[in-house]
Design a protein around this motif. Structure first.
Motif, PDB file in Angstrom:
ATOM      1  N   THR A  14       0.841  -1.206   0.000  1.00  6.68           N
ATOM      2  CA  THR A  14       0.000   0.000   0.000  1.00  6.68           C
ATOM      3  C   THR A  14       0.872   1.251   0.000  1.00  6.68           C
ATOM      4  OG1 THR A  14      -1.723  -1.204   1.190  1.00  6.68           O
ATOM      5  CG2 THR A  14      -1.851   1.204   1.204  1.00  6.68           C
ATOM      6  N   SER A  15       1.851   1.303   0.902  1.00  8.06           N
ATOM      7  CA  SER A  15       2.725   2.483   0.972  1.00  8.06           C
ATOM      8  C   SER A  15       3.593   2.601  -0.281  1.00  8.06           C
ATOM      9  CB  SER A  15       3.600   2.428   2.229  1.00  8.06           C
ATOM     10  OG  SER A  15       4.398   1.265   2.262  1.00  8.06           O
ATOM     11  N   PHE A  16       4.038   1.480  -0.820  1.00 11.06           N
ATOM     12  CA  PHE A  16       4.872   1.511  -2.024  1.00 11.06           C
ATOM     13  C   PHE A  16       4.114   2.113  -3.209  1.00 11.06           C
ATOM     14  CE2 PHE A  16       6.837  -0.822  -5.733  1.00 11.06           C
ATOM     15  CZ  PHE A  16       8.029  -0.120  -5.724  1.00 11.06           C
ATOM     16  N   LEU A  17       2.853   1.746  -3.359  1.00 14.90           N
ATOM     17  CA  LEU A  17       2.056   2.315  -4.444  1.00 14.90           C
ATOM     18  C   LEU A  17       1.842   3.812  -4.246  1.00 14.90           C
ATOM     19  CD1 LEU A  17      -0.608  -0.474  -5.097  1.00 14.90           C
ATOM     20  CD2 LEU A  17       1.363   0.122  -6.502  1.00 14.90           C
ATOM     21  N   VAL A  18       1.677   4.240  -3.007  1.00 18.24           N
ATOM     22  CA  VAL A  18       1.562   5.674  -2.735  1.00 18.24           C
ATOM     23  C   VAL A  18       2.867   6.377  -3.095  1.00 18.24           C
ATOM     24  CG1 VAL A  18       1.219   7.416  -0.944  1.00 18.24           C
ATOM     25  CG2 VAL A  18      -0.153   5.326  -0.925  1.00 18.24           C
ATOM     26  N   GLU A  19       3.974   5.793  -2.700  1.00 24.69           N
ATOM     27  CA  GLU A  19       5.285   6.385  -2.995  1.00 24.69           C
ATOM     28  C   GLU A  19       5.544   6.480  -4.491  1.00 24.69           C
ATOM     29  OE1 GLU A  19       6.713   4.326   1.146  1.00 24.69           O
ATOM     30  OE2 GLU A  19       7.443   3.522  -0.779  1.00 24.69           O
ATOM     31  N   GLN A  20       5.151   5.443  -5.222  1.00 27.41           N
ATOM     32  CA  GLN A  20       5.346   5.480  -6.676  1.00 27.41           C
ATOM     33  C   GLN A  20       4.437   6.520  -7.328  1.00 27.41           C
ATOM     34  OE1 GLN A  20       8.048   3.699  -7.966  1.00 27.41           O
ATOM     35  NE2 GLN A  20       8.161   3.646  -5.728  1.00 27.41           N
ATOM     36  N   ALA A  21       3.223   6.686  -6.790  1.00 22.78           N
ATOM     37  CA  ALA A  21       2.324   7.714  -7.310  1.00 22.78           C
ATOM     38  C   ALA A  21       2.875   9.113  -7.025  1.00 22.78           C
ATOM     39  CB  ALA A  21       0.932   7.549  -6.701  1.00 22.78           C
ATOM     40  N   HIS A  53      -8.987   6.690  -2.658  1.00 19.94           N
ATOM     41  CA  HIS A  53      -8.554   7.906  -3.356  1.00 19.94           C
ATOM     42  C   HIS A  53      -7.872   7.564  -4.680  1.00 19.94           C
ATOM     43  CE1 HIS A  53      -7.339  12.163  -3.507  1.00 19.94           C
ATOM     44  NE2 HIS A  53      -6.170  11.726  -3.971  1.00 19.94           N
ATOM     45  N   LEU A  54      -7.049   6.529  -4.673  1.00 26.10           N
ATOM     46  CA  LEU A  54      -6.282   6.181  -5.869  1.00 26.10           C
ATOM     47  C   LEU A  54      -7.057   5.324  -6.860  1.00 26.10           C
ATOM     48  CD1 LEU A  54      -2.717   5.448  -4.437  1.00 26.10           C
ATOM     49  CD2 LEU A  54      -3.287   7.135  -6.189  1.00 26.10           C
ATOM     50  N   ALA A  55      -7.929   4.455  -6.364  1.00 27.48           N
ATOM     51  CA  ALA A  55      -8.569   3.474  -7.252  1.00 27.48           C
ATOM     52  C   ALA A  55     -10.086   3.486  -7.187  1.00 27.48           C
ATOM     53  CB  ALA A  55      -8.056   2.074  -6.912  1.00 27.48           C
ATOM     54  N   GLY A  56     -10.687   4.373  -6.393  1.00 27.60           N
ATOM     55  CA  GLY A  56     -12.132   4.432  -6.312  1.00 27.60           C
ATOM     56  C   GLY A  56     -12.724   3.505  -5.279  1.00 27.60           C
ATOM     57  N   SER A  57     -12.041   2.409  -5.002  1.00 29.40           N
ATOM     58  CA  SER A  57     -12.506   1.439  -4.009  1.00 29.40           C
ATOM     59  C   SER A  57     -11.326   0.604  -3.564  1.00 29.40           C
ATOM     60  CB  SER A  57     -13.589   0.522  -4.600  1.00 29.40           C
ATOM     61  OG  SER A  57     -13.032  -0.322  -5.600  1.00 29.40           O
ATOM     62  N   GLU A  58     -11.474  -0.047  -2.407  1.00 31.34           N
ATOM     63  CA  GLU A  58     -10.397  -0.914  -1.931  1.00 31.34           C
ATOM     64  C   GLU A  58     -10.248  -2.129  -2.846  1.00 31.34           C
ATOM     65  OE1 GLU A  58      -8.780  -2.796   2.284  1.00 31.34           O
ATOM     66  OE2 GLU A  58     -10.821  -2.006   2.158  1.00 31.34           O
ATOM     67  N   GLU A  59     -11.343  -2.595  -3.391  1.00 33.42           N
ATOM     68  CA  GLU A  59     -11.287  -3.721  -4.337  1.00 33.42           C
ATOM     69  C   GLU A  59     -10.484  -3.335  -5.579  1.00 33.42           C
ATOM     70  OE1 GLU A  59     -14.318  -6.684  -6.844  1.00 33.42           O
ATOM     71  OE2 GLU A  59     -15.100  -5.022  -5.644  1.00 33.42           O
ATOM     72  N   GLY A  60     -10.731  -2.135  -6.086  1.00 33.06           N
ATOM     73  CA  GLY A  60      -9.977  -1.673  -7.248  1.00 33.06           C
ATOM     74  C   GLY A  60      -8.502  -1.496  -6.923  1.00 33.06           C
ATOM     75  N   PHE A  61      -8.213  -1.029  -5.707  1.00 27.65           N
ATOM     76  CA  PHE A  61      -6.822  -0.856  -5.288  1.00 27.65           C
ATOM     77  C   PHE A  61      -6.117  -2.203  -5.173  1.00 27.65           C
ATOM     78  CE2 PHE A  61      -3.481  -0.006  -2.081  1.00 27.65           C
ATOM     79  CZ  PHE A  61      -2.846   1.054  -2.702  1.00 27.65           C
ATOM     80  N   ALA A  62      -6.827  -3.226  -4.717  1.00 27.85           N
ATOM     81  CA  ALA A  62      -6.228  -4.564  -4.623  1.00 27.85           C
ATOM     82  C   ALA A  62      -5.775  -5.056  -5.991  1.00 27.85           C
ATOM     83  CB  ALA A  62      -7.213  -5.543  -4.001  1.00 27.85           C
ATOM     84  N   LYS A  63      -6.499  -4.677  -7.041  1.00 28.69           N
ATOM     85  CA  LYS A  63      -6.072  -5.050  -8.395  1.00 28.69           C
ATOM     86  C   LYS A  63      -4.749  -4.373  -8.750  1.00 28.69           C
ATOM     87  CE  LYS A  63     -10.770  -5.875 -10.111  1.00 28.69           C
ATOM     88  NZ  LYS A  63     -11.827  -5.445 -11.048  1.00 28.69           N
ATOM     89  N   LEU A  64      -4.595  -3.113  -8.340  1.00 33.62           N
ATOM     90  CA  LEU A  64      -3.326  -2.420  -8.561  1.00 33.62           C
ATOM     91  C   LEU A  64      -2.205  -3.095  -7.768  1.00 33.62           C
ATOM     92  CD1 LEU A  64      -4.416   1.347  -8.312  1.00 33.62           C
ATOM     93  CD2 LEU A  64      -4.184  -0.067 -10.367  1.00 33.62           C
ATOM     94  N   MET A  65      -2.505  -3.516  -6.558  1.00 33.55           N
ATOM     95  CA  MET A  65      -1.516  -4.196  -5.728  1.00 33.55           C
ATOM     96  C   MET A  65      -1.044  -5.491  -6.380  1.00 33.55           C
ATOM     97  SD  MET A  65      -3.460  -3.692  -2.051  1.00 33.55           S
ATOM     98  CE  MET A  65      -2.172  -4.308  -0.975  1.00 33.55           C
ATOM     99  N   ASN A  66      -1.987  -6.258  -6.907  1.00 35.22           N
ATOM    100  CA  ASN A  66      -1.630  -7.531  -7.531  1.00 35.22           C
ATOM    101  C   ASN A  66      -0.864  -7.327  -8.836  1.00 35.22           C
ATOM    102  OD1 ASN A  66      -2.711  -9.351  -5.601  1.00 35.22           O
ATOM    103  ND2 ASN A  66      -4.771  -8.898  -6.337  1.00 35.22           N
ATOM    104  N   ALA A  67      -1.199  -6.285  -9.571  1.00 33.77           N
ATOM    105  CA  ALA A  67      -0.471  -5.989 -10.809  1.00 33.77           C
ATOM    106  C   ALA A  67       0.978  -5.609 -10.485  1.00 33.77           C
ATOM    107  CB  ALA A  67      -1.163  -4.867 -11.575  1.00 33.77           C
ATOM    108  N   GLU A  68       1.160  -4.824  -9.435  1.00 29.69           N
ATOM    109  CA  GLU A  68       2.515  -4.439  -9.039  1.00 29.69           C
ATOM    110  C   GLU A  68       3.283  -5.633  -8.500  1.00 29.69           C
ATOM    111  OE1 GLU A  68       5.764  -1.865  -8.615  1.00 29.69           O
ATOM    112  OE2 GLU A  68       3.906  -1.754  -9.776  1.00 29.69           O
ATOM    113  N   ALA A  69       2.615  -6.501  -7.755  1.00 30.85           N
ATOM    114  CA  ALA A  69       3.261  -7.714  -7.260  1.00 30.85           C
ATOM    115  C   ALA A  69       3.753  -8.572  -8.424  1.00 30.85           C
ATOM    116  CB  ALA A  69       2.296  -8.504  -6.385  1.00 30.85           C
ATOM    117  N   GLN A  70       2.943  -8.681  -9.452  1.00 28.14           N
ATOM    118  CA  GLN A  70       3.341  -9.448 -10.630  1.00 28.14           C
ATOM    119  C   GLN A  70       4.538  -8.807 -11.316  1.00 28.14           C
ATOM    120  OE1 GLN A  70       0.280  -9.813 -13.629  1.00 28.14           O
ATOM    121  NE2 GLN A  70       1.229 -11.604 -14.549  1.00 28.14           N
TER     122      GLN A  70
END
Length: 413
Positions: A99-106, A167-184
């Motif tokens: 979560t913090s890493f995605l904020v830092e990259q943004a 704030h970043l993805a509209g929903s926590e579910e949408g943010f989880a998709k960003l998290m998984n994409a970054e993990a990949q």
């Protein structure tokens, strides 16, 4: 080219008196967590039996009563020792590193600015109970991105994590998709995120190896924000909370990263420490108490720094090889390291190097172009590699000279 051999002299370092105790379970963690990250505090769970570990060091690493653990060299990403490193396990609030890493990259990309305001929805709001870790953002209030980031890293705030996710993805579910994409993208192959906090979910898992990969990415790619991970406390909304990483208070070489705890995940800790120019990353998953996760981390760091050292196989600005160039105005070009290079090896072991040049290299060749690599091994095991670059421009020969070179090649001259 014949391999070169370098003798590495052991480097003796002193550990502060009292920092390590004879047993890995006997350390005093003076700043242990005051509350569980995601669940009500309960009695400490029984200690896990030590699991079989893997390492290149004779005699093996210490036996740690955690379900999984890992020691990684930051510079190379090499795993120096591990036990059960690839089993997906509940990561609890270690999740918030992503979560913090995605904020830092943004923030780095300009998608977010530090003073941008983040709204606190009903879903994100913490109701002030002691059952979860909170930044204590007021309902329907707004906070700056940089305060939210500190609330995630230092206070482990579930409310901060959910608010920035929305704030970043509209929903926590949408943010989880960003998290998984970054993990990949990072190569975290045994991880799947379902939320931004680490609250229990049967499908929310991460492995020790993957969490070390993530920690390494944070240290490498978030240099402007990484110092936050070493901050011991943060005050927001009149409430001051301390960082739950006990090693930040007892070991000056430790500068991050994150704690986590739920009943399912046990007590978890990802830590980084830098001593004498060498940085190590540790991951402890599912141990039985806040003190145990600190104790086991101290033990692992002490063992790592005591058994490994940095070596410089080739000095900077040294010509390593001469590469043959076809169809150039000159026949060869010098190859050297692109930048200073070091590897982490067991103390006292010799390092051997071998050179691999690109076959069939043809002009033109630009100065600085990668034309091969040098590979280091220790005790028969690869420990690192570095690119070799051309030290000069090689212009392409004229038509007549190229024709002659073609003919010479045909006749093996």
């Amino acid at each position: 080219m014949q391999p070169k051999t370098f003798s590495i002299l052991p480097v003796v370092f002193a550990i502060a008196a009292g920092a390590l105790a004879p047993s890995s379970m006997s350390f005093a963690a003076s700043h242990a967590a005051k509350r569980a990250t995601h669940a009500k505090p309960t009695a400490d769970a029984p200690a896990s039996a030590p699991v079989a570990a893997q390492t290149a060091v004779a005699g093996g690493p210490p036996a740690l009563p955690a379900k999984a653990w890992l020691l990684m060299d930051f510079d190379s990403g090499e795993v120096l020792a591990s036990a059960n490193p690839d089993e997906p396990l509940p990561p609890a609030s270690l999740t918030k590193m992503m979560t913090s890493f995605l904020v830092e990259q943004a923030l780095r990309s300009g998608k977010l600015k530090k003073e941008d305001l983040v709204s606190v929805s009903q879903n994100a709001w913490c109701r002030g109970s002691s059952t979860e870790s909170c930044m204590y953002l007021p309902l329907n209030s707004q906070a700056t991105v940089i305060d939210i980031l500190r609330g995630i890293i230092i206070q482990s705030g579930n409310d901060a994590s959910k608010a920035i996710a929305e704030h970043l993805a509209g929903s926590e579910e949408g943010f989880a998709k960003l998290m998984n994409a970054e993990a990949q993208r990072l190569g975290m192959t045994h991880t799947h995120f379902m939320n931004a906090t680490g609250l229990p979910d049967p499908e929310h898992k991460a492995s020790a190896r993957d969490l070390a990969i993530l920690a390494r990415a944070i240290i490498r790619d978030s240099a402007d924000y990484y110092p936050i991970y070493a901050e011991r406390e943060f005050k927001y909304n009149g409430i001051k909370q301390g960082n739950r990483n006990a090693l930040l208070y007892t070991d000056p070489t430790v500068d991050g990263l994150k704690t986590g705890h739920t009943q399912e995940a046990g007590y978890c800790l990802v830590t980084s420490s830098k001593r004498n120019g060498m940085r190590l990353i540790t991951v402890i998953l599912n141990t039985n108490s806040a003190q145990a996760r600190a104790d086991e981390t101290r033990t692992l760091l002490g063992w790592g720094f005591g058994n490994f050292e940095k070596a410089t196989p080739i000095q900077p600005n040294t010509v390593v090889a001469t590469a043959k160039v076809n169809f150039g105005k000159v026949d060869t070009v010098a190859a050297a390291l692109a930048s200073p290079w070091s590897v982490t090896v067991p103390r006292g072991q010799q390092v051997h190097t071998s050179v691999q040049l690109k076959p069939g290299l043809e002009a033109p060749v630009a100065k600085g172009a990668v034309i091969g690599k040098v590979v280091a091994d220790s005790n028969g095991k690869p420990v690192g590699e570095a690119p070799l670059i051309a030290q000069a421009d090689v212009e392409r020969a004229g038509l007549m000279l190229r024709t002659w070179q073609h003919v010479a090649k045909l006749f093996g001259k």
